[in-house]
Motif scaffolding. Sequence first.
Motif: not given
Length: 182
Positions: A7-24
Motif C-alpha cells: 500500500s502507499f504507506g509501505e513504500v518510501e521514495v527517496a528525496h530528489p536530493d539523494s538521487a543515485e545513478f541507476m545505470g548507463s
Amino acid sequence: NGDGNLSFGEVEVAHPDSAEFMGSPFPDKEFSLSGDLRLWGVQFSTLLDYKGGYRLLNMSRAWRNTFEANSDAAYDPGSLEKQAGQIALWDANSYAGYIEDASFIKLREVAVTFGLPSTLVDRAGLAGLSLTLAGRNLITWTDYKGYDPEVNSYGGDATMRGFDLGTYPRSRVLNVGLDVTF
C-alpha cells in the motif's frame, strides 16, 4: 504488512536530493558470433549478437501504468518490486521502478543458400544458379519487459539512448533471393 500487496504507506521514495545513478543506457559489453557452414552444396550462415550491462527506461510501461485502471497492478499486482515501482510512480512521480536491465541475445540472421548442381545449370546455359532463404531479427532473448531492448525513442540520436516510449521494434524480415550467373 506481509500480505503480499503493498500500500502507499509501505513504500518510501527517496528525496530528489539523494538521487543515485541507476545505470548507463549504453552497453558496456558487446559480442557477436557468426558462422558459415557448407555441406553438400548448401551454405548455412548465422549471426548472433549480445549486448549487456545497460539499462533502459521503459516509459511505454510507465505511461500505461500512469492511471490505475489501465495499469499492470489492475490486472496482476506481481512482485513486491513491481508493486513498489507502481506506487512510487503514482505517489511521487518516480520512474525508478521502470528502469530495467536491457541486456539481450538476438538471433540477427539465418540464411540458407542452395546451389543447383552444375549439370543442371549447364543444361540451362548458365554459369551458376542459387537460391537463398534468409531471415533477420528472428528471436530476442531478454528479461526486458518492452517490445525490444534496442529501441530508442529518439531515432538515430545515440546521445539520447535509453528511453522507450511508443517505439516499435525492428521488423522481422524474411527474404528470398535468386542469384543467376550467365
